[in-house]
Design an enzyme around this catalytic site. Sequence first.
Site, mmCIF file in Angstrom:
data_model
loop_
_atom_site.group_PDB
_atom_site.id
_atom_site.type_symbol
_atom_site.label_atom_id
_atom_site.label_comp_id
_atom_site.label_asym_id
_atom_site.label_seq_id
_atom_site.Cartn_x
_atom_site.Cartn_y
_atom_site.Cartn_z
ATOM 1 N N TRP A 1 40.444 4.800 -28.991
ATOM 2 C CA TRP A 1 41.665 5.586 -29.246
ATOM 3 C C TRP A 1 42.762 4.755 -29.892
ATOM 4 O O TRP A 1 43.698 5.292 -30.443
ATOM 5 C CB TRP A 1 42.189 6.176 -27.940
ATOM 6 C CG TRP A 1 41.390 7.313 -27.383
ATOM 7 C CD1 TRP A 1 41.602 8.645 -27.628
ATOM 8 C CD2 TRP A 1 40.283 7.252 -26.473
ATOM 9 N NE1 TRP A 1 40.676 9.399 -26.930
ATOM 10 C CE2 TRP A 1 39.861 8.581 -26.216
ATOM 11 C CE3 TRP A 1 39.587 6.210 -25.845
ATOM 12 C CZ2 TRP A 1 38.796 8.887 -25.358
ATOM 13 C CZ3 TRP A 1 38.532 6.510 -25.006
ATOM 14 C CH2 TRP A 1 38.150 7.840 -24.771
ATOM 15 N N HIS B 1 35.929 9.790 -12.522
ATOM 16 C CA HIS B 1 34.879 10.814 -12.381
ATOM 17 C C HIS B 1 34.440 10.988 -10.927
ATOM 18 O O HIS B 1 34.008 12.077 -10.543
ATOM 19 C CB HIS B 1 33.684 10.489 -13.276
ATOM 20 C CG HIS B 1 33.911 10.867 -14.711
ATOM 21 N ND1 HIS B 1 32.915 11.290 -15.553
ATOM 22 C CD2 HIS B 1 35.041 10.897 -15.452
ATOM 23 C CE1 HIS B 1 33.431 11.553 -16.755
ATOM 24 N NE2 HIS B 1 34.715 11.312 -16.717
ATOM 25 N N ARG C 1 36.888 4.772 -15.670
ATOM 26 C CA ARG C 1 36.230 6.077 -15.845
ATOM 27 C C ARG C 1 35.380 6.428 -14.610
ATOM 28 O O ARG C 1 35.323 7.584 -14.193
ATOM 29 C CB ARG C 1 35.377 6.053 -17.124
ATOM 30 C CG ARG C 1 34.742 7.378 -17.456
ATOM 31 C CD ARG C 1 34.163 7.409 -18.882
ATOM 32 N NE ARG C 1 33.276 8.557 -19.037
ATOM 33 C CZ ARG C 1 31.956 8.462 -19.205
ATOM 34 N NH1 ARG C 1 31.365 7.291 -19.284
ATOM 35 N NH2 ARG C 1 31.226 9.558 -19.301
HETATM 36 C C1 HEM Z 1 40.836 16.424 -20.591
HETATM 37 C C2 HEM Z 1 40.505 15.369 -19.848
HETATM 38 C C3 HEM Z 1 39.512 14.338 -20.287
HETATM 39 C C4 HEM Z 1 38.456 14.437 -21.126
HETATM 40 C C5 HEM Z 1 37.951 15.674 -21.845
HETATM 41 C C6 HEM Z 1 37.857 13.113 -21.234
HETATM 42 C C7 HEM Z 1 36.766 12.813 -22.002
HETATM 43 C C8 HEM Z 1 36.280 11.551 -22.217
HETATM 44 C C9 HEM Z 1 35.184 11.221 -23.076
HETATM 45 C C10 HEM Z 1 34.349 12.214 -23.864
HETATM 46 C C11 HEM Z 1 35.020 9.868 -23.028
HETATM 47 C C12 HEM Z 1 33.972 9.033 -23.753
HETATM 48 C C13 HEM Z 1 32.808 8.678 -22.843
HETATM 49 C C14 HEM Z 1 31.831 7.789 -23.550
HETATM 50 O O1 HEM Z 1 31.284 8.251 -24.566
HETATM 51 O O2 HEM Z 1 31.603 6.657 -23.112
HETATM 52 C C15 HEM Z 1 36.027 9.342 -22.159
HETATM 53 C C16 HEM Z 1 36.202 8.009 -21.895
HETATM 54 C C17 HEM Z 1 37.143 7.517 -21.043
HETATM 55 N N1 HEM Z 1 37.970 8.247 -20.223
HETATM 56 FE FE1 HEM Z 1 38.304 10.243 -20.374
HETATM 57 N N2 HEM Z 1 38.564 12.255 -20.444
HETATM 58 C C18 HEM Z 1 39.570 12.945 -19.831
HETATM 59 C C19 HEM Z 1 40.468 12.460 -18.924
HETATM 60 C C20 HEM Z 1 40.474 11.165 -18.455
HETATM 61 C C21 HEM Z 1 41.250 10.698 -17.345
HETATM 62 C C22 HEM Z 1 42.137 11.587 -16.472
HETATM 63 C C23 HEM Z 1 41.000 9.357 -17.214
HETATM 64 C C24 HEM Z 1 41.528 8.384 -16.201
HETATM 65 C C25 HEM Z 1 42.600 8.570 -15.450
HETATM 66 C C26 HEM Z 1 40.079 9.003 -18.263
HETATM 67 C C27 HEM Z 1 39.631 7.719 -18.505
HETATM 68 C C28 HEM Z 1 38.703 7.380 -19.480
HETATM 69 C C29 HEM Z 1 38.376 6.015 -19.847
HETATM 70 C C30 HEM Z 1 39.017 4.748 -19.291
HETATM 71 C C31 HEM Z 1 37.382 6.100 -20.834
HETATM 72 C C32 HEM Z 1 36.713 4.946 -21.572
HETATM 73 C C33 HEM Z 1 35.405 4.600 -20.919
HETATM 74 C C34 HEM Z 1 34.661 3.502 -21.629
HETATM 75 O O3 HEM Z 1 35.228 2.785 -22.465
HETATM 76 O O4 HEM Z 1 33.480 3.312 -21.306
HETATM 77 N N3 HEM Z 1 39.760 10.116 -18.970
HETATM 78 N N4 HEM Z 1 36.777 10.379 -21.671
#
Ligand code: HEM
Length: 365
Positions: free
Chosen positions: A267, A128, A124
């Site tokens: 997820w 970002h 992440r």
């Molecule tokens: C429409 C696009 C996206 C939205 C709205 C989105 C939104 C989010 C949100 C709300 C979280 C939870 C954050 C938290 O509460 O810790 C998250 C986690 C995460 N996202 Fe996304 N994301 C998007 C696209 C992506 C992309 C493109 C990647 C990587 C290529 C990605 C990788 C991750 C990963 C690995 C986590 C887990 C982080 C953790 O476990 O701490 N996301 N995302």
Amino acid sequence: MASAARTASRAFLRSTPATSSFRPAARSTRFAIPANGLRASPRRGYASEAGPEKSGSSFGIWALGLGALGGGAYFYLNGDSASSLNKPFVPTQADYQKVYDAVAARLSDETDYDDGSYGPVLVRLAWHASGTYDKETGTGGSNGATMRFAPESDHGANAGLKTARDFLDPIKAQFPWITYSDLWTLAGACAIQELGGPTIPWRPGREDRDVAACTPDGRLPDAAKDQRHIRDIFSRMGFDDREMVALIGAHALGRCHTDRSGFDGPWNFSPTVFTNEFFRLLAEENWIQKKWNGPKQFTDKSTGTLMMLPTDMALMKDKGFKKHVERYAKDSDVFFKEFSDVFVKLLELGVPFKTEDRFVFKTSE
Ligand code: HEM
């Protein structure tokens, strides 16, 4: 141990297709491969492993030559154990592999976090750092690592990423010659590989920039929105529908945290293993709106323990997106290949590289 976490997590997998353990054959090679995907001969390109440390008095001429060739040399004058005082340090592929190994070792040692791995939050962070790119102005992107500074570190979308930045601090201290922006992206590639994902060919060349290069708030996606928003945000970076869907497949990893985004839960059942489960569950499960005192999100009808964001659900509502969700749900190999290509592209947005060659890091055993 990360491998133990992986084993435990694999046991959680309900019906991951056998193909989900696919790894491209090239994953164990240490050769540089050119950006066009064709394999180059070993040690070609960016920097030779026979570094200038060995060239003693001819250093000046050597360095001038390198500069003239635009070889992307780094000069690190103090403190690294490998280079003695006042001699230049030119990192080679072997040096970047050492950084990779150090990140992988730390991932394997530090398992007392979340579902047993810092890998997802490192992915992440890399995303970002890169996803602020604006192709019109050429601003943002992984070049700069401006999330080190407020206001970017305080942007709502970046909540929780201090954890990932702090995790990498000891690595930066061990290898002070690497830029934060190269380190963050290398760590993202490392996390994908170490969590069982495809190889992520990577190349160095990012430079850290100061607070003035911070991007404005609002460049990263808002999970409460719909397919139009996804297209707006990702086409600003230069991605097409297929690439957008592939990238969001990274939600195979990790979870949402109420104290970060407000959303809650993982997820899928194997949040520390990179699989195509996100797509399989999205396509096959029955998702209902979660009844709770929190932001709108969805939960699986079967167990009520998994989650989908509104933006994840939007991938099934939109014809242009849905066909790719279904392709990836059916075929893990196709997802791994297309994810690798697009993740490489994401990490390179807006970076003025001086080399075409990418490294393929050897994954830890
Ligand atoms: C429409 C696009 C996206 C939205 C709205 C989105 C939104 C989010 C949100 C709300 C979280 C939870 C954050 C938290 O509460 O810790 C998250 C986690 C995460 N996202 Fe996304 N994301 C998007 C696209 C992506 C992309 C493109 C990647 C990587 C290529 C990605 C990788 C991750 C990963 C690995 C986590 C887990 C982080 C953790 O476990 O701490 N996301 N995302």
